[in-house]
Structures are given as structure tokens and as C-alpha cells.
Design an enzyme around this catalytic site. Sequence first.
Site, PDB file in Angstrom:
ATOM      1  N   SER A  31      -3.771   0.118 -14.706  1.00 55.72           N
ATOM      2  CA  SER A  31      -4.693  -0.797 -14.041  1.00 55.72           C
ATOM      3  C   SER A  31      -6.061  -0.905 -14.717  1.00 55.72           C
ATOM      4  CB  SER A  31      -4.858  -0.395 -12.574  1.00 55.72           C
ATOM      5  OG  SER A  31      -3.671  -0.692 -11.880  1.00 55.72           O
ATOM      6  N   THR A  79      -2.350   3.488  -4.979  1.00 56.54           N
ATOM      7  CA  THR A  79      -0.948   3.640  -5.359  1.00 56.54           C
ATOM      8  C   THR A  79      -0.373   4.899  -4.726  1.00 56.54           C
ATOM      9  OG1 THR A  79       0.591   3.571  -7.218  1.00 56.54           O
ATOM     10  CG2 THR A  79      -1.463   4.745  -7.590  1.00 56.54           C
ATOM     11  N   LYS A  83      -0.498   4.482  -0.011  1.00 57.45           N
ATOM     12  CA  LYS A  83      -0.600   3.103   0.496  1.00 57.45           C
ATOM     13  C   LYS A  83      -0.575   3.042   2.022  1.00 57.45           C
ATOM     14  CE  LYS A  83       1.560   0.890  -3.480  1.00 57.45           C
ATOM     15  NZ  LYS A  83       2.684   0.058  -3.935  1.00 57.45           N
ATOM     16  N   ASP A 119       1.493  -6.800  -3.549  1.00 55.95           N
ATOM     17  CA  ASP A 119       2.764  -6.600  -4.264  1.00 55.95           C
ATOM     18  C   ASP A 119       3.699  -7.810  -4.133  1.00 55.95           C
ATOM     19  OD1 ASP A 119       2.148  -4.112  -5.290  1.00 55.95           O
ATOM     20  OD2 ASP A 119       3.050  -3.013  -3.632  1.00 55.95           O
ATOM     21  N   ALA A 145      13.853   0.589   0.658  1.00 53.70           N
ATOM     22  CA  ALA A 145      13.165   0.255   1.916  1.00 53.70           C
ATOM     23  C   ALA A 145      11.869   1.050   2.015  1.00 53.70           C
ATOM     24  CB  ALA A 145      14.074   0.550   3.113  1.00 53.70           C
ATOM     25  N   GLY A 146      11.281   1.367   0.869  1.00 53.31           N
ATOM     26  CA  GLY A 146      10.019   2.105   0.849  1.00 53.31           C
ATOM     27  C   GLY A 146       8.838   1.137   0.858  1.00 53.31           C
ATOM     28  N   ALA A 148       7.188  -0.406  -1.550  1.00 52.23           N
ATOM     29  CA  ALA A 148       7.279  -1.611  -2.377  1.00 52.23           C
ATOM     30  C   ALA A 148       8.143  -2.656  -1.690  1.00 52.23           C
ATOM     31  CB  ALA A 148       7.853  -1.269  -3.747  1.00 52.23           C
ATOM     32  N   THR A 170      18.915   5.639   2.496  1.00 49.18           N
ATOM     33  CA  THR A 170      18.855   6.066   3.895  1.00 49.18           C
ATOM     34  C   THR A 170      18.976   4.810   4.758  1.00 49.18           C
ATOM     35  OG1 THR A 170      17.326   7.807   3.208  1.00 49.18           O
ATOM     36  CG2 THR A 170      17.488   7.366   5.583  1.00 49.18           C
ATOM     37  N   TYR A 240       8.709  -0.697 -14.623  1.00 47.43           N
ATOM     38  CA  TYR A 240       8.651  -1.279 -15.968  1.00 47.43           C
ATOM     39  C   TYR A 240       8.746  -0.174 -17.001  1.00 47.43           C
ATOM     40  CZ  TYR A 240       3.849   0.360 -16.009  1.00 47.43           C
ATOM     41  OH  TYR A 240       2.732   1.147 -15.952  1.00 47.43           O
ATOM     42  N   GLY A 262       9.431  -4.811 -14.162  1.00 46.21           N
ATOM     43  CA  GLY A 262       8.347  -5.153 -13.247  1.00 46.21           C
ATOM     44  C   GLY A 262       6.965  -5.229 -13.875  1.00 46.21           C
TER      45      GLY A 262
HETATM   46  P1  NDP Z   1       8.681   4.825  -1.987  1.00 49.97           P
HETATM   47  O1  NDP Z   1       8.645   6.268  -2.305  1.00 49.97           O
HETATM   48  O2  NDP Z   1       7.925   4.301  -0.827  1.00 49.97           O
HETATM   49  O3  NDP Z   1      10.219   4.383  -1.750  1.00 49.97           O
HETATM   50  C1  NDP Z   1      11.205   4.810  -2.640  1.00 49.97           C
HETATM   51  C2  NDP Z   1      12.518   4.082  -2.356  1.00 49.97           C
HETATM   52  O4  NDP Z   1      13.445   4.444  -3.354  1.00 49.97           O
HETATM   53  C3  NDP Z   1      13.148   4.414  -1.002  1.00 49.97           C
HETATM   54  O5  NDP Z   1      13.818   3.275  -0.526  1.00 49.97           O
HETATM   55  C4  NDP Z   1      14.134   5.524  -1.395  1.00 49.97           C
HETATM   56  O6  NDP Z   1      15.235   5.632  -0.522  1.00 49.97           O
HETATM   57  C5  NDP Z   1      14.615   5.005  -2.722  1.00 49.97           C
HETATM   58  N1  NDP Z   1      15.152   6.046  -3.580  1.00 49.97           N
HETATM   59  C6  NDP Z   1      14.465   7.051  -4.166  1.00 49.97           C
HETATM   60  N2  NDP Z   1      15.304   7.803  -4.913  1.00 49.97           N
HETATM   61  C7  NDP Z   1      16.538   7.258  -4.796  1.00 49.97           C
HETATM   62  C8  NDP Z   1      17.809   7.581  -5.339  1.00 49.97           C
HETATM   63  N3  NDP Z   1      17.975   8.625  -6.135  1.00 49.97           N
HETATM   64  N4  NDP Z   1      18.847   6.785  -5.023  1.00 49.97           N
HETATM   65  C9  NDP Z   1      18.683   5.731  -4.209  1.00 49.97           C
HETATM   66  N5  NDP Z   1      17.496   5.366  -3.659  1.00 49.97           N
HETATM   67  C10 NDP Z   1      16.435   6.131  -3.963  1.00 49.97           C
HETATM   68  O7  NDP Z   1       8.252   4.086  -3.339  1.00 49.97           O
HETATM   69  P2  NDP Z   1       7.704   2.589  -3.475  1.00 49.97           P
HETATM   70  O8  NDP Z   1       8.510   1.728  -2.583  1.00 49.97           O
HETATM   71  O9  NDP Z   1       6.236   2.560  -3.342  1.00 49.97           O
HETATM   72  O10 NDP Z   1       8.022   2.271  -5.006  1.00 49.97           O
HETATM   73  C11 NDP Z   1       9.360   2.041  -5.441  1.00 49.97           C
HETATM   74  C12 NDP Z   1       9.314   1.693  -6.917  1.00 49.97           C
HETATM   75  O11 NDP Z   1       8.701   0.423  -7.112  1.00 49.97           O
HETATM   76  C13 NDP Z   1       8.512   2.715  -7.718  1.00 49.97           C
HETATM   77  O12 NDP Z   1       9.273   3.104  -8.829  1.00 49.97           O
HETATM   78  C14 NDP Z   1       7.281   1.966  -8.139  1.00 49.97           C
HETATM   79  O13 NDP Z   1       6.880   2.329  -9.418  1.00 49.97           O
HETATM   80  C15 NDP Z   1       7.746   0.505  -8.150  1.00 49.97           C
HETATM   81  N6  NDP Z   1       6.644  -0.442  -7.877  1.00 49.97           N
HETATM   82  C16 NDP Z   1       6.308  -1.350  -8.828  1.00 49.97           C
HETATM   83  C17 NDP Z   1       5.297  -2.264  -8.616  1.00 49.97           C
HETATM   84  C18 NDP Z   1       4.904  -3.219  -9.702  1.00 49.97           C
HETATM   85  O14 NDP Z   1       3.846  -3.842  -9.586  1.00 49.97           O
HETATM   86  N7  NDP Z   1       5.700  -3.384 -10.739  1.00 49.97           N
HETATM   87  C19 NDP Z   1       4.556  -2.305  -7.338  1.00 49.97           C
HETATM   88  C20 NDP Z   1       4.993  -1.292  -6.392  1.00 49.97           C
HETATM   89  C21 NDP Z   1       5.997  -0.408  -6.676  1.00 49.97           C
HETATM   90  P3  NDP Z   1      15.184   6.564   0.779  1.00 49.97           P
HETATM   91  O15 NDP Z   1      14.574   5.742   1.862  1.00 49.97           O
HETATM   92  O16 NDP Z   1      16.606   6.901   1.021  1.00 49.97           O
HETATM   93  O17 NDP Z   1      14.343   7.763   0.409  1.00 49.97           O
END
Ligand code: NDP
Length: 306
Positions: A31, A79, A83, A119, A145-146, A148, A170, A240, A262
Site C-alpha cells: 500500500s 488489513t 478489519k 474491497d 466466507a471471511g 474479503a 466451514t 496476488y 487479485g
Molecule cells: P479471513 O481470514 O477473514 O477468511 C479466510 C477464508 O478462507 C475463510 O472463508 C476460511 O474458511 C477460508 N480458508 C482458509 N484456509 C482454508 C483452507 N485451507 N481451505 C479452505 N478454505 C480455507 O481472510 P480474508 O477474507 O480477509 O482474506 C481472504 C484472502 O483474500 C486473503 O488471502 C487476502 O489476502 C485476500 N484479499 C485480497 C484483497 C485484494 O485487494 N486483492 C482484499 C482482501 C483480501 P473457514 O471459514 O472455514 O475458516
Amino acid sequence: MRSPAGAAAEAPVAALDRYLVIGNPIAHSRSPEIHAAFARQTGAAISYERLLVPVAPAGEFARVVDDFFGGGGRGLNITLPFKEQAFGHAQRHSERALLAGAANTLVLAGDTVVGDNTDGPGLVTDLRDRLGFDLAGKSVLLLGAGGAARGIVMSLLQAGVASLTVANRTPARAAALAAQFNASAAVREGGLPPVRAVELAAARPADLVLNATSSGVLAGELALPSDLFAGCSLAYDCVYSARPTVFMVQAEAGGAARTADGLGMLVEQAAESFLIWRGVRPATGPVYRMLRESIGAQAGGAGDAR
Ligand code: NDP
């Protein structure tokens, strides 16, 4: 320092408007590079730095935010893993932050800390303007479902997708996400399609498959149905990387016509933050190209958003 005798008095140095990106970890964040390029382009006198915030003790995040704004800071990007705390700390929220329950951008309006989430707009702009992918009428499968995923659902719905299905490791989190958006007035009264939730193993092919999980960063390949990418026009990874990500390789092998990472989303969400703070949206094309080159030159690994 005093001017030498006879030298003209030095002009006072104008104070820079201060911005930060805060997270943990934060050293990898691109950033500062992006916002420095936006500032050069728009003639803005800003400083934008990274700040590592400890995850404990509780309350540390709030203290850092209050000290920053109390000291005259202008805006924050947030980040992982803050968040949701940023959302909780904001006193007012944009509609998109409210729906996401997470904020990646904070700004002071008078005395009020306002939380926003860029986002979703960042992703949709990247899809439309850089990749030429028109979301209208498309079926979309969103993996994850996190934070992002929650940040991008409403933007996808508002862009006119025909259907949106969320699948997550999950399942309860995907179901909760779908229920939350389906309960919103925008879906109930706005004519937007309801969000469906399925288990990962039950996910069906779609025009666009979006990976918003952190699986590639944390664990490698996602366990997906073998036919998931048949007929897929675009497989997009929010992560990315200098090289095609694990998800992109998986999608291409499975028959996706096109894949993208990304990086464009990263640059576009930053431009949305810059717009919120400075009232001007910088041109993103040159910054995207600069970043792609610099990432390629460094041949770094997969990176996080900010
Ligand atoms: P979170 O930690 O909030 O959510 C992570 C998600 O990934 C959950 O749905 C989790 O599932 C799932 N997950 C993690 N490990 C595994 C696995 N081994 N197998 C299957 N599912 C898995 O992270 P964010 O949502 O904030 O970010 C997700 C990604 O998006 C990150 O890698 C981040 O870098 C990227 N991102 C990119 C952006 C951009 O501008 N390019 C902006 C924002 C995010 P569960 O619910 O089961 O734990």
C-alpha cells in the site's frame, strides 16, 4: 538548522497529510508504494506508512487508531486481522461497510471516525475495467466466507449478477453470510437475487469462480469438485503473486477459459480509499503496471491485500 549568513531564509516545509496502513503482519504491504504513486500523480502532499499493531492486549488497536487521529492523522487502511475491530471502532459506517461488518478504510469526518469498505468496488472495477468482464447476467461462485468475501458480496449483487452462490470450508459461515445479505433491504426490496450457500464439495460450475479464501497462502490447493471449472469463463483469485497462484493453476487445469490474480483488486480498492480521503480517484492503470513489474522483478510469493 540556521541558514548560513547571507543565504535566503528557507521556505517553511508544508506539513504532509498523514496516512497509515495497519495490520499484523504488515511488512509485506504494497500500500505505501501504491499510495505514493497516487500522490505523485495527483500532486498530493502525503505520507503513507505501514504500522505493525500487536494483536494483544485487547484494546491496542483502538488505542493506535485514537492516537493516530488525535495526532492529526487523516486516514487509515486496515488489513488482517483488524478489519472487524476497525468496523467496531468506527462511530459511523458506509452502507457497504455495514453490510460487510468489516472496514478496510477509516477517515475522520469532523470528530467522527467513519468506517468504509472498498474491497467490493475494487474487485468489480478490476473485473469490468481491466479484465473486461461484464458481471451482468452472470452466475458467480464465491469461495470463502471471511472478511474479503463479506466485503464483495453486495458489490457483485449490485453489478447485476444473475446468481451468487457462496461455498466455504466451514459451511455455517457461508450460510450465515447468505442469511445476512438475504435479510438486507437491498435484497428483500431491491430486486437483487438472493445469495445461496452450499458446501465446498457441492459447489457447481459458474461463469465466474472467485477465490476469496486464504487457502493458497496458508495451505495450498482447495478441495473442489473436479468439474467445477468446466465452462468457467474466468477464475479470479483475490490473492496476488508474481507467478500464477495455486488456485489459478488449479482452475486452468480444470478448464477455466481465463484466470487472473487479485493485484488489480488491490490497486482498485486503494484508489477507492484515496478517493474517500482526497476526493479524487487516481488513474490506476499505470500503478497496476508498475506494481506488476516490481512484483515480477522481486519474484516474491503470494501476497495479502494491503
Ligand atoms: P479471513 O481470514 O477473514 O477468511 C479466510 C477464508 O478462507 C475463510 O472463508 C476460511 O474458511 C477460508 N480458508 C482458509 N484456509 C482454508 C483452507 N485451507 N481451505 C479452505 N478454505 C480455507 O481472510 P480474508 O477474507 O480477509 O482474506 C481472504 C484472502 O483474500 C486473503 O488471502 C487476502 O489476502 C485476500 N484479499 C485480497 C484483497 C485484494 O485487494 N486483492 C482484499 C482482501 C483480501 P473457514 O471459514 O472455514 O475458516
